[in-house]
Design a protein around this motif. Structure first.
Motif, short mmCIF file in Angstrom:
data_model
loop_
_atom_site.label_atom_id
_atom_site.label_comp_id
_atom_site.label_asym_id
_atom_site.label_seq_id
_atom_site.Cartn_x
_atom_site.Cartn_y
_atom_site.Cartn_z
N THR A 75 0.79 -1.24 -0.07
CA THR A 75 0.02 0.08 -0.01
C THR A 75 0.99 1.29 0.09
OG1 THR A 75 -1.80 -1.18 1.09
CG2 THR A 75 -1.92 1.26 1.25
N PHE A 76 1.95 1.33 0.70
CA PHE A 76 2.75 2.48 0.97
C PHE A 76 3.56 2.31 -0.46
CE2 PHE A 76 7.30 3.72 1.79
CZ PHE A 76 6.86 4.88 2.12
N MET A 77 3.77 1.43 -1.13
CA MET A 77 4.60 1.74 -2.48
C MET A 77 3.49 2.48 -3.44
SD MET A 77 7.53 0.39 -2.37
CE MET A 77 8.33 0.22 -3.95
N LEU A 78 2.52 1.96 -3.40
CA LEU A 78 1.52 2.66 -4.45
C LEU A 78 1.13 4.06 -3.79
CD1 LEU A 78 -0.46 2.46 -7.01
CD2 LEU A 78 -2.42 2.13 -5.25
N TRP A 79 1.33 4.37 -2.77
CA TRP A 79 1.04 5.73 -2.26
C TRP A 79 2.11 6.50 -2.45
CZ3 TRP A 79 4.12 8.47 1.07
CH2 TRP A 79 3.76 9.69 1.23
N ARG A 80 3.43 6.06 -2.88
CA ARG A 80 4.33 6.87 -3.11
C ARG A 80 4.36 7.34 -4.58
NH1 ARG A 80 10.28 5.01 -1.25
NH2 ARG A 80 10.55 5.02 -3.57
N LYS A 81 3.68 6.41 -5.46
CA LYS A 81 3.44 7.14 -6.82
C LYS A 81 2.21 8.14 -6.87
CE LYS A 81 5.52 3.02 -8.79
NZ LYS A 81 4.99 1.69 -9.62
N ARG A 82 1.40 7.95 -5.92
CA ARG A 82 0.06 8.72 -5.87
C ARG A 82 -0.22 9.42 -4.78
NH1 ARG A 82 -4.39 4.34 -8.13
NH2 ARG A 82 -3.20 3.42 -10.01
N PRO A 83 0.83 10.35 -4.22
CA PRO A 83 0.58 10.88 -2.93
C PRO A 83 -0.36 12.22 -3.04
CG PRO A 83 2.50 11.55 -3.71
CD PRO A 83 1.97 10.75 -4.88
N GLU A 84 -0.52 12.86 -4.11
CA GLU A 84 -1.46 14.08 -4.25
C GLU A 84 -2.81 13.68 -4.11
OE1 GLU A 84 0.62 13.08 -6.62
OE2 GLU A 84 2.19 14.37 -6.67
N ASN A 85 -3.49 14.37 -3.23
CA ASN A 85 -4.99 14.19 -2.88
C ASN A 85 -5.27 12.79 -2.27
OD1 ASN A 85 -5.41 17.18 -3.75
ND2 ASN A 85 -5.22 16.08 -5.82
N SER A 86 -4.56 12.04 -1.74
CA SER A 86 -4.70 10.94 -1.36
C SER A 86 -5.37 10.63 -0.11
CB SER A 86 -3.42 9.89 -1.50
OG SER A 86 -2.25 10.40 -0.40
N GLY A 87 -5.32 11.85 0.68
CA GLY A 87 -5.63 11.81 2.09
C GLY A 87 -4.59 11.02 3.06
N ALA A 88 -3.41 10.78 2.64
CA ALA A 88 -2.40 10.04 3.37
C ALA A 88 -1.03 11.04 3.25
CB ALA A 88 -2.32 8.72 2.76
#
Length: 237
Positions: free
Chosen positions: A78-91
């Motif tokens: 999950t963290f690895m995907l978030w690294r690619k999509r941090p904008e407006n992710s709520g995280a």
């Protein structure tokens, strides 16, 4: 509250009140399929990756020299995907640095090993917060710092002299919480001990130590967030 703290400035921090929420992170719930697909690609590129458990923030704020927030346990995938999509992710991501200060006032950082996600990067020995770093639901920042330094370098900072308080630097890529840890040995001896530890490891996480002796001593591969920390140290020695 969400994420409400000054960016790109070093903040004094007297307390860290970040709690582990037992519920799932909304980002993990909303992106389950994309997380699985991305993880297959990540594993194909680097089979050494391990889908362990880390934490991801859903809230963080700075109030009266206190960091207050909430986080959730997530899979590393999950963290690895978030690294690619941090904008407006709520995280957002937070991590901790024990700023290792040798007896001669030099800093001792590390260079990450070739099989890691951050291969070749230079920063202070550190890792993401994990559920083991939370006691009674509250994060123990120093426990995380000491654990990660010991695991990566073999250096035990349990009895090292600590800075009076933490500091934090929040950027677009995450928030680093840091604190000086002072040891008596000069930097060359600390580096020798780390190198000996790495040489004895079957699968070391780091390539080896990196000594930083002054504010302009910026090694190749230095992570961007490190420069202001190095300048802060030598300006406030």
């Amino acid at each position: 509250m969400s994420f409400d703290l000054p960016r790109n400035v070093i903040l004094a921090v007297d307390a860290v009140d970040v709690r582990l929420d037992p519920g799932p992170h909304p980002f993990a719930k909303d992106n389950a399929a994309a997380i699985a697909e991305n993880w297959q690609r990540e594993m194909a590129a680097n089979p050494a990756l391990f889908d362990g458990t880390v934490v991801l923030l859903s809230q963080l704020a700075w109030r009266d020299n206190r960091l207050v927030g909430r986080c959730h346990a997530v899979n590393y995938s999950t963290f690895m995907l978030w690294r690619k999509r941090p904008e407006n992710s709520g995280a957002e991501h937070a991590y901790a640095h024990a700023v290792l200060v040798a007896g001669d006032n030099a800093l001792v950082a590390i260079r990450m090993g070739p099989r890691t996600v951050n291969a070749g990067r230079v920063y202070f020995a550190a890792g993401s917060f994990e559920p083991v770093d939370f006691h009674d639901g509250m994060v123990d920042v120093d426990f995380n710092m000491i654990r990660e330094v010991r695991e990566e370098t073999g250096i035990d900072l349990t009895d090292a002299r600590r800075g009076v308080r933490w500091h934090a630097l929040s950027t677009a890529s995450g928030t680093v919480i840091f604190r000086r840890y002072h040891v008596d040995d000069p930097a060359d001896e600390v580096a020798r001990r780390i190198s000996a530890f790495v040489a004895a490891e079957t699968d070391p996480e780091i390539e080896g130590p990196v000594i930083i002796r002054h504010a302009a001593d910026l090694p190749e591969g230095l992570s961007p967030h490190m420069k202001p920390l190095i300048e802060w140290h030598f300006a406030n020695s």
